[in-house]
Design an enzyme around this catalytic site. Structure first.
Site, PDB file in Angstrom:
ATOM      1  CE1 TYR A 178      -4.036   1.954   0.509  1.00 55.80           C
ATOM      2  CE2 TYR A 178      -2.871   2.999   2.333  1.00 55.80           C
ATOM      3  CZ  TYR A 178      -3.937   2.961   1.448  1.00 55.80           C
ATOM      4  OH  TYR A 178      -4.902   3.934   1.517  1.00 55.80           O
ATOM      5  CG  ASN A 180       0.429   3.150   4.666  1.00 57.50           C
ATOM      6  OD1 ASN A 180       0.628   2.058   4.147  1.00 57.50           O
ATOM      7  ND2 ASN A 180      -0.443   3.312   5.649  1.00 57.50           N
ATOM      8  CE  LYS A 181       1.409  -1.601   5.051  1.00 59.79           C
ATOM      9  NZ  LYS A 181       0.163  -0.856   4.890  1.00 59.79           N
ATOM     10  CB  THR A 182       9.215   0.346   3.788  1.00 68.53           C
ATOM     11  OG1 THR A 182       8.854   0.428   5.173  1.00 68.53           O
ATOM     12  CG2 THR A 182      10.650   0.794   3.622  1.00 68.53           C
TER      13      THR A 182
END
Length: 369
Positions: A178, A180-182
């Site tokens: 997603y 907002n993931k790293t």
């Protein structure tokens, strides 16, 4: 506005996307899908990767692939996003909840051991906000009892425990990509395993249970259309090339926040490290000493143009589950405190030091009031 998350695309994302478009391979059949599966699995230290449409799809597939059935019990933390609970309940299995560790905010392993019964088939370890439980100990518990370990590593890209990548401890592991993931593919997820049969089952399940050895459009079992597109995978390949830089930036954000916010009375900051892991600071979470204060600070930060997100609401207090008669009367005090008093500050890769200073100044002013 300082948003809670801003993704960064400063590598080969555009180049690889253009390659997809010019070649015409934009569906799940393109070469970037298999490349991303291979490269991400290798990075984590697993043998097989099965790219899917999102992290929740990865959980659905993982639980179906291991053969979870009605009557089986699955131990999982109460303090988590709701996705793993949904996935377990769809199989007909029973969820057994555990409370959290007060310092790492991950599930308490002593309580995990106390909840194991002859019906326990799997344990889902959901790695929360940049730290994990002691996965070496959890792996030993599962091996001793013959229990399947599932890692939900959606928030733990590149995290290490005892020098070994998170996602490589499980019999089967899932990740989310997603925004907002790293690393991100917009939407997207992956299932990882060392078991070739589990990998084959996962590939069938993500593709409507087509069997390569059977006639096309003749189906023998249920499945989903949970495929990742070549476009998504192309972005993932470019993001993966820069994952270590992304992790370095996350740790820098955590360091800057910690330096400016440490020592404030009534404010719990995330641990910098444990005796088995160093915080990757997927997000920078804080826990206040009062629920009303936490709500007030989030609202006021929003008025100052600073985005925040509340912590997860615990599974045992979710109305959708209580209305089904689940978890009634259960009480997990640490999880309840985290859910009510915790939130995280802007933590995206696009965040700069000046913005961090602005966030910290606004936060300190509100706390001082």
């Amino acid at each position: 506005m300082i948003p809670v998350n801003t993704p960064v695309f400063n590598g080969n994302e555009e180049k690889y996307l253009v390659d997809c478009i010019r070649s015409g391979w934009i569906s799940s059949e393109g070469s970037y899908v298999t490349r991303f599966e291979r490269e991400f699995a290798s990075y984590i230290g697993m043998d097989h990767g099965v790219a899917v449409s999102n992290g929740s799809a990865a959980l659905d597939i993982a639980l179906e692939a291991i053969g979870l059935n009605e009557g089986d019990e699955v131990i999982m933390p109460t303090f988590t996003i709701i996705s793993p609970a949904f996935s377990v309940l769809r199989t007909g299995a029973k969820i057994v909840l555990v409370d959290m560790d007060n310092d790492t905010w991950n599930m308490a392993l002593d309580e995990v051991e106390s909840k194991i019964t002859p019906k326990t088939k799997a344990i889902i370890a959901v790695h929360i906000y940049g730290l994990t439980s002691n996965l070496k100990r959890l792996r030993e518990i599962c091996d001793k009892k013959g229990i399947i370990l599932i890692e939900d590593a959606a928030e733990a890209h590149g995290q290490e425990v005892f020098g070994k990548k998170v996602g490589s401890y499980g019999d089967i592991s899932t990740f989310s990509f997603y925004p907002n993931k790293t690393i991100t593919t917009g939407e997207g997820g992956i299932v990882l395993t060392r078991d070739v049969k589990l990998a084959e089952k996962a590939r069938e399940l993500r593709n409507l249970s087509f069997k390569p050895s059977k006639r096309r459009f003749v189906h023998y079992s249920f499945g989903w259309n949970y495929r990742m597109t070549n476009l998504q995978a192309a972005i993932g390949c470019a993001q993966l090339e820069n994952i270590e830089e992304h992790i370095r930036k996350k740790k820098l954000i955590g360091k800057l926040y910690t330096e400016q916010l440490k020592g404030i009375p009534g404010v719990q900051l995330p641990l910098e490290k444990t005796n088995f892991s160093v915080n990757n600071y997927w997000v920078f979470g804080i826990v206040l000493d009062d629920e009303e204060k936490a709500i007030y600070v989030q609202e006021e930060l929003g008025k100052h143009g600073i985005g925040t997100r509340p912590f997860f609401w615990s599974m045992h207090e979710q109305p959708v589950f209580n209305e089904l008669g689940l978890f009634l009367g259960e009480h997990y005090p640490i999880a309840e405190r985290l859910s009510r008093c915790g939130f995280y500050l802007p933590s995206g890769l696009g965040l700069n030091e000046t913005e961090i200073q602005s966030v910290c100044q606004a936060f300190r002013n509100l706390i001082n009031q």
